[in-house]
Design a protein around this motif. Structure first.
Motif, PDB file in Angstrom:
ATOM      1  N   PRO A 186       0.824  -1.208   0.000  1.00 35.45           N
ATOM      2  CA  PRO A 186       0.000   0.000   0.000  1.00 35.45           C
ATOM      3  C   PRO A 186       0.862   1.264   0.000  1.00 35.45           C
ATOM      4  CG  PRO A 186       0.196  -0.851   2.224  1.00 35.45           C
ATOM      5  CD  PRO A 186       0.908  -1.836   1.340  1.00 35.45           C
ATOM      6  N   GLU A 187       0.296   2.362  -0.428  1.00 41.77           N
ATOM      7  CA  GLU A 187       1.003   3.641  -0.410  1.00 41.77           C
ATOM      8  C   GLU A 187       0.754   4.329   0.926  1.00 41.77           C
ATOM      9  OE1 GLU A 187       3.533   5.824  -0.763  1.00 41.77           O
ATOM     10  OE2 GLU A 187       3.268   5.185  -2.854  1.00 41.77           O
ATOM     11  N   THR A 188       1.818   4.619   1.650  1.00 37.38           N
ATOM     12  CA  THR A 188       1.694   5.252   2.971  1.00 37.38           C
ATOM     13  C   THR A 188       2.271   6.655   3.008  1.00 37.38           C
ATOM     14  OG1 THR A 188       3.810   4.310   3.728  1.00 37.38           O
ATOM     15  CG2 THR A 188       1.816   2.994   4.098  1.00 37.38           C
ATOM     16  N   HIS A 189       2.898   7.106   1.929  1.00 36.23           N
ATOM     17  CA  HIS A 189       3.583   8.391   1.942  1.00 36.23           C
ATOM     18  C   HIS A 189       2.640   9.530   1.544  1.00 36.23           C
ATOM     19  CE1 HIS A 189       7.651   6.131   1.313  1.00 36.23           C
ATOM     20  NE2 HIS A 189       7.179   6.007   2.541  1.00 36.23           N
ATOM     21  N   LEU A 190       2.860  10.675   2.166  1.00 35.43           N
ATOM     22  CA  LEU A 190       1.939  11.795   2.027  1.00 35.43           C
ATOM     23  C   LEU A 190       1.841  12.314   0.592  1.00 35.43           C
ATOM     24  CD1 LEU A 190       0.087  13.977   3.269  1.00 35.43           C
ATOM     25  CD2 LEU A 190       2.169  15.315   3.773  1.00 35.43           C
ATOM     26  N   ILE A 191       2.953  12.627  -0.033  1.00 35.46           N
ATOM     27  CA  ILE A 191       2.908  13.289  -1.340  1.00 35.46           C
ATOM     28  C   ILE A 191       2.244  12.419  -2.406  1.00 35.46           C
ATOM     29  CG2 ILE A 191       4.347  14.171  -3.235  1.00 35.46           C
ATOM     30  CD1 ILE A 191       6.177  15.398  -1.088  1.00 35.46           C
ATOM     31  N   PRO A 192       2.630  11.144  -2.585  1.00 41.55           N
ATOM     32  CA  PRO A 192       1.903  10.350  -3.597  1.00 41.55           C
ATOM     33  C   PRO A 192       0.433  10.167  -3.286  1.00 41.55           C
ATOM     34  CG  PRO A 192       3.442   8.985  -2.356  1.00 41.55           C
ATOM     35  CD  PRO A 192       3.765  10.401  -2.029  1.00 41.55           C
ATOM     36  N   ASN A 193       0.083  10.089  -2.003  1.00 39.60           N
ATOM     37  CA  ASN A 193      -1.338   9.966  -1.673  1.00 39.60           C
ATOM     38  C   ASN A 193      -2.105  11.234  -2.016  1.00 39.60           C
ATOM     39  OD1 ASN A 193      -1.636   7.313  -0.791  1.00 39.60           O
ATOM     40  ND2 ASN A 193      -0.902   7.771   1.256  1.00 39.60           N
ATOM     41  N   ILE A 194      -1.503  12.382  -1.815  1.00 41.47           N
ATOM     42  CA  ILE A 194      -2.142  13.642  -2.225  1.00 41.47           C
ATOM     43  C   ILE A 194      -2.354  13.656  -3.733  1.00 41.47           C
ATOM     44  CG2 ILE A 194      -1.785  16.136  -2.472  1.00 41.47           C
ATOM     45  CD1 ILE A 194      -0.321  16.106   0.199  1.00 41.47           C
ATOM     46  N   LEU A 195      -1.315  13.317  -4.487  1.00 39.96           N
ATOM     47  CA  LEU A 195      -1.383  13.402  -5.942  1.00 39.96           C
ATOM     48  C   LEU A 195      -2.324  12.359  -6.540  1.00 39.96           C
ATOM     49  CD1 LEU A 195       2.376  14.146  -6.736  1.00 39.96           C
ATOM     50  CD2 LEU A 195       0.475  15.750  -6.429  1.00 39.96           C
ATOM     51  N   LYS A 196      -2.344  11.182  -5.964  1.00 34.53           N
ATOM     52  CA  LYS A 196      -3.289  10.164  -6.450  1.00 34.53           C
ATOM     53  C   LYS A 196      -4.721  10.590  -6.172  1.00 34.53           C
ATOM     54  CE  LYS A 196      -0.308   6.101  -6.334  1.00 34.53           C
ATOM     55  NZ  LYS A 196      -0.122   4.728  -5.837  1.00 34.53           N
ATOM     56  N   SER A 197      -4.936  11.247  -5.045  1.00 37.38           N
ATOM     57  CA  SER A 197      -6.259  11.770  -4.727  1.00 37.38           C
ATOM     58  C   SER A 197      -6.687  12.820  -5.754  1.00 37.38           C
ATOM     59  CB  SER A 197      -6.251  12.366  -3.310  1.00 37.38           C
ATOM     60  OG  SER A 197      -7.508  12.903  -2.978  1.00 37.38           O
ATOM     61  N   ALA A 198      -5.734  13.670  -6.145  1.00 34.25           N
ATOM     62  CA  ALA A 198      -6.034  14.704  -7.135  1.00 34.25           C
ATOM     63  C   ALA A 198      -6.372  14.095  -8.496  1.00 34.25           C
ATOM     64  CB  ALA A 198      -4.845  15.651  -7.258  1.00 34.25           C
ATOM     65  N   ILE A 199      -5.615  13.070  -8.899  1.00 32.35           N
ATOM     66  CA  ILE A 199      -5.858  12.428 -10.187  1.00 32.35           C
ATOM     67  C   ILE A 199      -7.226  11.755 -10.210  1.00 32.35           C
ATOM     68  CG2 ILE A 199      -5.133  10.498 -11.648  1.00 32.35           C
ATOM     69  CD1 ILE A 199      -2.229  11.258 -10.883  1.00 32.35           C
ATOM     70  N   ALA A 200      -7.570  11.126  -9.100  1.00 29.02           N
ATOM     71  CA  ALA A 200      -8.855  10.424  -9.021  1.00 29.02           C
ATOM     72  C   ALA A 200     -10.031  11.381  -8.866  1.00 29.02           C
ATOM     73  CB  ALA A 200      -8.835   9.435  -7.858  1.00 29.02           C
ATOM     74  N   GLY A 201      -9.740  12.654  -8.593  1.00 24.71           N
ATOM     75  CA  GLY A 201     -10.811  13.632  -8.395  1.00 24.71           C
ATOM     76  C   GLY A 201     -11.608  13.374  -7.136  1.00 24.71           C
ATOM     77  N   LYS A 202     -10.958  12.779  -6.138  1.00 25.91           N
ATOM     78  CA  LYS A 202     -11.663  12.427  -4.916  1.00 25.91           C
ATOM     79  C   LYS A 202     -12.034  13.679  -4.126  1.00 25.91           C
ATOM     80  CE  LYS A 202      -9.475   7.914  -4.262  1.00 25.91           C
ATOM     81  NZ  LYS A 202      -8.605   7.092  -3.376  1.00 25.91           N
ATOM     82  N   THR A 203     -13.204  13.639  -3.511  1.00 22.36           N
ATOM     83  CA  THR A 203     -13.627  14.739  -2.647  1.00 22.36           C
ATOM     84  C   THR A 203     -13.274  14.465  -1.197  1.00 22.36           C
ATOM     85  OG1 THR A 203     -15.830  13.749  -2.421  1.00 22.36           O
ATOM     86  CG2 THR A 203     -15.505  15.379  -4.177  1.00 22.36           C
ATOM     87  N   SER A 204     -12.809  13.262  -0.912  1.00 22.96           N
ATOM     88  CA  SER A 204     -12.343  12.917   0.429  1.00 22.96           C
ATOM     89  C   SER A 204     -11.452  11.691   0.306  1.00 22.96           C
ATOM     90  CB  SER A 204     -13.520  12.623   1.362  1.00 22.96           C
ATOM     91  OG  SER A 204     -14.240  11.492   0.918  1.00 22.96           O
ATOM     92  N   GLY A 205     -10.895  11.247   1.399  1.00 21.11           N
ATOM     93  CA  GLY A 205     -10.044  10.062   1.373  1.00 21.11           C
ATOM     94  C   GLY A 205      -8.660  10.331   1.905  1.00 21.11           C
ATOM     95  N   LEU A 206      -8.112  11.523   1.623  1.00 22.09           N
ATOM     96  CA  LEU A 206      -6.814  11.889   2.179  1.00 22.09           C
ATOM     97  C   LEU A 206      -6.966  12.167   3.672  1.00 22.09           C
ATOM     98  CD1 LEU A 206      -3.812  12.578   1.634  1.00 22.09           C
ATOM     99  CD2 LEU A 206      -4.570  14.956   1.338  1.00 22.09           C
ATOM    100  N   LYS A 207      -6.115  11.551   4.467  1.00 23.75           N
ATOM    101  CA  LYS A 207      -6.223  11.696   5.916  1.00 23.75           C
ATOM    102  C   LYS A 207      -5.045  12.485   6.472  1.00 23.75           C
ATOM    103  CE  LYS A 207      -8.746   7.331   6.459  1.00 23.75           C
ATOM    104  NZ  LYS A 207      -8.754   5.983   7.087  1.00 23.75           N
ATOM    105  N   VAL A 208      -5.357  13.456   7.324  1.00 21.27           N
ATOM    106  CA  VAL A 208      -4.343  14.212   8.058  1.00 21.27           C
ATOM    107  C   VAL A 208      -4.427  13.768   9.510  1.00 21.27           C
ATOM    108  CG1 VAL A 208      -3.597  16.489   8.834  1.00 21.27           C
ATOM    109  CG2 VAL A 208      -4.457  16.181   6.493  1.00 21.27           C
ATOM    110  N   PHE A 209      -3.339  13.182   9.994  1.00 22.44           N
ATOM    111  CA  PHE A 209      -3.358  12.612  11.339  1.00 22.44           C
ATOM    112  C   PHE A 209      -2.897  13.642  12.366  1.00 22.44           C
ATOM    113  CE2 PHE A 209      -3.009   8.984   8.472  1.00 22.44           C
ATOM    114  CZ  PHE A 209      -4.041   8.180   8.957  1.00 22.44           C
ATOM    115  N   GLY A 210      -3.866  14.324  12.937  1.00 19.41           N
ATOM    116  CA  GLY A 210      -3.595  15.293  14.001  1.00 19.41           C
ATOM    117  C   GLY A 210      -3.398  16.704  13.496  1.00 19.41           C
ATOM    118  N   ASP A 211      -4.069  17.658  14.151  1.00 17.37           N
ATOM    119  CA  ASP A 211      -3.875  19.073  13.809  1.00 17.37           C
ATOM    120  C   ASP A 211      -3.708  19.928  15.058  1.00 17.37           C
ATOM    121  OD1 ASP A 211      -6.450  18.952  14.800  1.00 17.37           O
ATOM    122  OD2 ASP A 211      -7.358  20.151  13.193  1.00 17.37           O
TER     123      ASP A 211
END
Length: 326
Positions: A186-211
């Motif tokens: 699985p992909e666990t790294h932040l940058i590829p997960n952001i970019l894959k989310s953008a390509i897929a046009g997802k409106t959610s799915g990217l998780k930010v752990f703690g703010d």
């Protein structure tokens, strides 16, 4: 140089093979393809084999060598998995490296560049982590790498194996030409997960752990180092071993920390669209800030990272992810 690259079908190893080829070095890749990709081996002779098979390693070193240098990237590297399956990590990362070192001794190869990690340090004790920082890993992955670093010192003293351990912080980015890039399952790294989310046009799915971390925007700060800058450091380390005797270790990062929100904002500028995310509870053991002091690598190896701006790093990854070739 003639270089044996163990794990050369993986993300970092494949980029190093291209960098070696551009400098007219010859490389031979050994990989079991458990996480690597055959399609990423484009600049090297390829041998499918496993470091858990010591007789095979000896045969490769005898028949394909002699090598001026060996680079070792074969490792299991998921922190969470290492907690669940420590035997897998100690067997592959520690026992596998012992197999390699014994094969080197048996075939009279004595120069090794080892892929280590910032995970050997554990929880940071100061803002910038240099080589003198305590090594107190908090998971089996980090512990397995620390164990190998200690073994390298002993093998130098007893058998004359010269080595450099390079401790990466957050490897990222991709070949600027778009020929190879980062792909994990699985992909666990932040940058590829952001970019894959953008390509897929997802409106959610990217998780930010703690703010609510003690950082300017409440999210974790990390040191992101471009994979091509890692490649240049490995080649410089190999050249250093041709002239210097010892078991050395260097920390590799660009020296700048970027928060999760800063990375997301930079990605928005690169992809020219909004990035949706959800805020999740913090993960246990995640330090608020993890940034390298790479002064020693700069001074001793003459290393100078070319990518220090987070947008330029993300842009190279974006080129790759828009048209992944494997």
């Amino acid at each position: 140089m003639k270089v044996l690259v163990l794990g050369g079908a993986g993300y970092i190893g494949s980029h190093i093979c291209k960098a070696l080829a551009l400098l007219n070095h010859q490389s031979v890749v050994v990989d079991n393809l458990s996480t690597g990709h055959r399609e990423a081996v484009r600049w090297s002779r390829f041998i499918e084999a496993d470091i858990l098979e010591p007789d095979t390693l000896i045969k490769i070193l005898q028949e394909e060598g002699p090598f001026d240098l060996i680079m070792h990237f074969c490792a299991k590297s998921l922190v969470g998995e290492s907690v669940e399956k420590p035997a897998l990590y100690y067997r592959n990362n520690v026992a596998g490296t012992l197999n390699l070192l014994d094969a080197m001794v048996a075939t009279q190869h004595n120069k090794l560049v080892f892929s280590s990690t910032a995970a050997v340090f554990g929880m940071p004790e100061k803002e910038l982590i240099d080589e003198q920082h305590s090594r107190l890993p908090i998971n089996p992955y980090g512990q397995s790498k620390k164990m190998v670093e200690d073994v390298l010192g002993d093998y130098h003293h007893a058998y004359g194996i010269k080595s450099v351990a390079l401790r990466y912080f957050n490897a990222c980015g991709a070949d600027p030409d778009g020929e190879i890039g980062e792909r994990h399952e699985p992909e666990t790294h932040l940058i590829p997960n952001i970019l894959k989310s953008a390509i897929a046009g997802k409106t959610s799915g990217l998780k930010v752990f703690g703010d609510n971390y003690p950082t300017p925007d409440g999210t974790c700060i990390r040191d992101y180092i471009h994979v091509n800058d890692l490649a240049s450091a490995h080649i410089l380390a190999g050249e250093y071993l041709q002239q210097n005797d010892g078991a050395f270790a260097f920390n590799l990062g660009n020296g700048n920390g970027f928060s999760v929100f800063q990375v997301i904002e930079a990605a928005k500028n690169v992809v020219q669209q909004d990035i949706a995310y959800s805020i999740e509870p913090p993960r246990a053991g995640d330090p608020s800030t993890l940034v390298a002091d790479s002064t020693r690598a700069r001074q001793v190896l003459g290393w100078q990272p070319a990518y220090t701006d987070i947008e330029s790093i993300i842009a190279t990854a974006w080129t790759w992810h828009q048209n992944e070739k494997f």
